[in-house]
Design a protein around this motif. Structure first.
Motif, PDB file in Angstrom:
ATOM      1  N   PHE A  79      -3.624   0.193  -1.430  1.00 27.72           N
ATOM      2  CA  PHE A  79      -2.258   0.392  -1.527  1.00 27.72           C
ATOM      3  C   PHE A  79      -1.460  -1.166  -1.551  1.00 27.72           C
ATOM      4  O   PHE A  79      -0.514  -0.823  -2.850  1.00 27.72           O
ATOM      5  CB  PHE A  79      -2.286   1.386  -0.656  1.00 27.72           C
ATOM      6  N   ARG A  80      -1.759  -1.999  -0.652  1.00 27.16           N
ATOM      7  CA  ARG A  80      -1.592  -2.872  -1.203  1.00 27.16           C
ATOM      8  C   ARG A  80      -1.790  -4.144  -2.386  1.00 27.16           C
ATOM      9  O   ARG A  80      -1.042  -4.638  -2.872  1.00 27.16           O
ATOM     10  CB  ARG A  80      -2.551  -4.329   0.532  1.00 27.16           C
ATOM     11  N   LEU A  81      -2.978  -3.526  -3.411  1.00 23.11           N
ATOM     12  CA  LEU A  81      -3.197  -4.262  -4.695  1.00 23.11           C
ATOM     13  C   LEU A  81      -2.012  -3.192  -5.922  1.00 23.11           C
ATOM     14  O   LEU A  81      -2.411  -3.015  -6.721  1.00 23.11           O
ATOM     15  CB  LEU A  81      -4.737  -4.267  -4.837  1.00 23.11           C
ATOM     16  N   GLU A  82      -1.527  -2.137  -5.786  1.00 25.69           N
ATOM     17  CA  GLU A  82      -0.566  -1.130  -6.037  1.00 25.69           C
ATOM     18  C   GLU A  82      -1.322  -0.638  -7.045  1.00 25.69           C
ATOM     19  O   GLU A  82      -1.166   0.039  -8.290  1.00 25.69           O
ATOM     20  CB  GLU A  82       0.347  -2.241  -7.288  1.00 25.69           C
ATOM     21  N   TYR A  96      -9.825   0.183   3.693  1.00 26.83           N
ATOM     22  CA  TYR A  96     -10.258  -0.126   2.632  1.00 26.83           C
ATOM     23  C   TYR A  96      -8.891   1.220   1.943  1.00 26.83           C
ATOM     24  O   TYR A  96      -8.424   0.750   0.749  1.00 26.83           O
ATOM     25  CB  TYR A  96     -10.902   0.770   2.512  1.00 26.83           C
ATOM     26  N   SER A  97      -8.490   2.214   2.057  1.00 25.60           N
ATOM     27  CA  SER A  97      -7.393   2.738   1.486  1.00 25.60           C
ATOM     28  C   SER A  97      -5.876   1.560   1.280  1.00 25.60           C
ATOM     29  O   SER A  97      -5.025   1.263   0.766  1.00 25.60           O
ATOM     30  CB  SER A  97      -6.866   3.919   2.063  1.00 25.60           C
ATOM     31  N   SER A 154       3.725   8.793   3.653  1.00 21.33           N
ATOM     32  CA  SER A 154       4.404   7.637   3.623  1.00 21.33           C
ATOM     33  C   SER A 154       4.527   7.659   1.724  1.00 21.33           C
ATOM     34  O   SER A 154       4.917   6.954   1.030  1.00 21.33           O
ATOM     35  CB  SER A 154       3.165   5.972   3.479  1.00 21.33           C
ATOM     36  N   ILE A 155       3.207   7.596   1.242  1.00 19.29           N
ATOM     37  CA  ILE A 155       2.681   7.889  -0.521  1.00 19.29           C
ATOM     38  C   ILE A 155       3.969   8.626  -0.393  1.00 19.29           C
ATOM     39  O   ILE A 155       4.724   8.432  -1.979  1.00 19.29           O
ATOM     40  CB  ILE A 155       1.091   7.740  -0.652  1.00 19.29           C
ATOM     41  N   ALA A 168      -5.376   5.367  -3.474  1.00 16.71           N
ATOM     42  CA  ALA A 168      -4.685   4.718  -2.378  1.00 16.71           C
ATOM     43  C   ALA A 168      -4.851   6.616  -2.149  1.00 16.71           C
ATOM     44  O   ALA A 168      -5.175   6.718  -0.771  1.00 16.71           O
ATOM     45  CB  ALA A 168      -3.394   3.997  -1.930  1.00 16.71           C
ATOM     46  N   HIS A 169      -4.054   6.906  -2.556  1.00 19.79           N
ATOM     47  CA  HIS A 169      -3.798   8.490  -2.758  1.00 19.79           C
ATOM     48  C   HIS A 169      -5.007   9.342  -2.805  1.00 19.79           C
ATOM     49  O   HIS A 169      -5.063   9.921  -1.751  1.00 19.79           O
ATOM     50  CB  HIS A 169      -2.409   8.470  -3.753  1.00 19.79           C
TER      51      HIS A 169
END
Length: 641
Positions: free
Chosen positions: A136-139, A131-132, A167-168, A144-145
């Motif tokens: 992330f993919r949807l910006e 889900y995270s 990564s973030i 996501a963070h």
């Protein structure tokens, strides 16, 4: 961000690879922020034997996983949708369908499905991780963070969650220290993805020795981990001196592992039939940089000249859809295919159907490469050119385009591939359309000092380079050093560079550090520099050629290898061979000569500013018409052999 994953079997999605930096900088728009770790590397397909009484949903799930393991996600999607139609409540089917949606970049569909499942199963660790990834993919970076922070807090041993959170911090928040803090609790774990992430973070912190050690650990765990392979081989070229025999052997060893993995998993396509005789040359170009980018600057006029010669060009553009593509680049291609969101298998099938004579890969081991496409061998011939600068070590790359200057006799041994040598140069820069006029006078004509400059990426400025620059400044007391690049937008990068210069014994009052400007304004900055000081063993490419166009010579140190001789090759092609040194002492001596006879130096630099652009325009380094004719002849001969 990691690839979507499933608790029963990790899927294999090959996406654009990440490198710590590039010979050609990546500053264009991206569909999402670049992650530390690319999706999980490919793995051998696991054979599953079905019991006679297996229910239809289980059968569908096993079939879909088998297809996913082969990169055939579109087929897996259809299998799962049929299973959903007959059993909409099946959690395993829905779970894996969400994974496949992510693999196909159907991020909204994945998000909707995962959001509902997370509400149903709020403590499912793997669902929360996927889900995270969808967020992330949807910006949806803040969401996501927060989701990853919560996941790491609740499940501190979840290594992949830590990799994604790092990564973030590294790529979105630009905080490598925080990224390292996130990874440290699991740093000893034998995970290729983790060691790869640690390599990226420590490289960003400037510790290339530690970074290489992490990459080596990742490859020891998983020899076919393509993201690590690319970063590792790329990073080796920053260390002075470069051990090119070792680079070749490591490239060969790990490239073979990638190839064997592809063969074992049945990914390699059937050989294409022989090329029809007498037809027009069909050339595909695979790149993440068919846009306003240094690679684009070296392509623009060459592509146009190839088109005018009747070469059929097909683009496989791995860049973001919003990236600016100059009209001259777009117009050179008869067919343009955006592939950034396509799976490797789908791209390979498309290339095979396009019936190319040769596929030119412009990425090698740099950011945005599609090794997962190339290893399927979709084209009759596959050749590395332009965006990479040495052996790829990949058995499915047949040849590398070189030239007699960057690979002189005796240095062919540094390549696993066949070398195709252009007669003069492997590079041809498009004259900058908005370049200002060349300033008629060098700064030292009116100032009491010489202005040395370096506009290279900061990662090329290693300790050996700084030590040699210290010798130059000591040898030329009436001189200053101007450093300029985009990394110096970050205060921490400026502070770190100042500290390194100070530790090397350089008086900071003699150093000016500034950031880059838009290209047309940046080119004007060459008027404020007398001579560029090149870096080594990773020299300039675009900057050296642009400096030539702006009438400014580069003092280059030639070292072995295609990359190490890049500056030498450019300078020789425009008649500036006298500016090439072959030893550190020679480098210092050539710099000192400018001060020993200032009157002669001013006259020489003034003459270059008056004449060099016109000389360059007619040289192989800028003459696209002649370059394209040579390239077509080279490729046609190779495809016929």
């Amino acid at each position: 961000m990691s690839s979507p994953s499933d608790p029963a079997q990790a899927t294999a999605q090959t996406r654009p690879r990440v490198t710590i930096s590039g010979q050609l900088t990546r500053t264009g728009a991206q569909p999402v922020a670049t992650p530390v770790a690319s999706p999980a590397p490919t793995r051998p397909v696991q054979t599953v034997t079905l019991a006679p009484a297996a229910d239809p949903s289980t059968q569908a799930l096993v079939q879909a996983r088998r297809l996913g393991g082969q990169g055939r996600y579109h087929e897996a999607e259809q299998v799962l949708l049929r299973a959903m139609a007959s059993d909409p409540a099946s959690v395993p089917v829905r779970r894996y369908l969400a994974t496949v949606f992510l693999a196909l970049a159907k991020n909204r569909e994945a998000h909707a499905m995962l959001k509902a499942m997370v509400q149903q199963l709020p403590d499912d660790e793997q669902l929360l991780l996927n889900y995270s990834t969808a967020l992330f993919r949807l910006e949806l970076m803040h969401e996501a963070h927060m989701a990853l922070e919560d996941l790491v807090r609740r499940f501190p041993a979840n290594t992949q969650a830590r990799v994604n959170l790092a990564s973030i911090h590294l790529n979105n928040l630009r905080d490598p220290n925080k990224a390292l803090e996130v990874l440290k609790p699991v740093a000893a774990e034998a995970s290729a993805d983790l060691q790869f992430a640690l390599g990226c973070v420590t490289a960003k912190l400037g510790d290339f020795g530690e970074s290489l050690a992490h990459y080596e650990r990742a490859l020891a765990i998983q020899p076919a981990h393509t993201e690590t392979l690319s970063n590792f081989l790329f990073s080796l070229h920053y260390r002075h001196p470069v051990d090119l025999d070792r680079v070749r052997e490591l490239s060969r060893k790990h490239g073979q592992a990638v190839h064997e993995n592809a063969v074992r998993r049945g990914l390699v396509l059937a050989p294409a039939p022989p090329r029809p005789t007498g037809r027009r040359l069909r050339v595909g170009i695979l790149s993440a940089d068919l846009r306003l980018h240094p690679v684009g600057h070296f392509l623009e006029t060459v592509l146009d000249a190839l088109r005018q010669r009747g070469v059929d060009l097909v683009a496989y553009a791995n860049q973001a859809k919003g990236a600016f593509v100059p009209a001259r680049i777009r117009g050179a291609f008869g067919q343009w295919r955006d592939i950034a969101d396509e799976t490797d298998q789908r791209v390979a099938d498309t290339i095979a159907a396009d019936d190319l004579d040769v596929l030119l890969d412009l990425s090698g081991h740099t950011t945005g490469n599609r090794i997962g496409v190339l290893m399927r061998r979709p084209a009759r011939r596959q050749v590395s050119w332009l965006g990479y600068f040495g052996t790829t070590g990949l058995p499915f790359i047949d040849a590398v385009i070189a030239d007699p200057l960057c690979v002189p006799p005796g240095e062919e041994r540094f390549f696993t591939e066949r070398l195709l040598k252009m007669p003069h140069t492997r590079l041809c820069l498009t004259p900058p359309a908005k370049a200002p006029d060349v300033a008629p006078e060098p700064p030292m004509a009116t100032l009491p000092w010489i202005t040395f400059g370096c506009f290279q990426n900061a990662s090329k400025i290693n300790d050996s380079v700084i030590a040699l620059w210290r010798r130059v400044l000591d040898a030329v007391p009436a001189s200053v050093l101007r450093l300029q690049n985009g990394r110096f937008e970050e205060e921490q990068q400026v502070l770190r560079m100042r500290e390194r210069l100070r530790n090397a014994g350089i008086d900071l009052r003699r150093v000016f550090i500034s950031t880059n400007l838009p290209r047309e304004h940046y080119l004007g900055q060459y008027a404020e520099v007398d001579v560029l000081l090149d870096t080594f063993p990773y020299p300039g490419g675009t900057t050296t050629a642009e400096a030539i166009w702006m009438g400014v010579p580069t003092l280059a140190l030639a070292t072995p290898g295609m990359l190490g001789r890049q500056g030498e090759a450019m300078l020789e092609n425009v008649g500036l061979g006298d500016w090439v040194a072959h030893s550190e002492d020679g480098y210092v001596a050539k710099a000192r000569a400018l001060a020993d006879d200032r009157q002669a130096a001013v006259a020489t630099l003034r003459s270059l500013r008056r004449n060099l652009r016109e000389t360059a325009r007619k040289s192989p380094l800028f003459d696209a018409v002649t370059f394209a004719a040579d390239l077509e002849r080279l490729l046609r001969t190779f495809c016929s052999s």
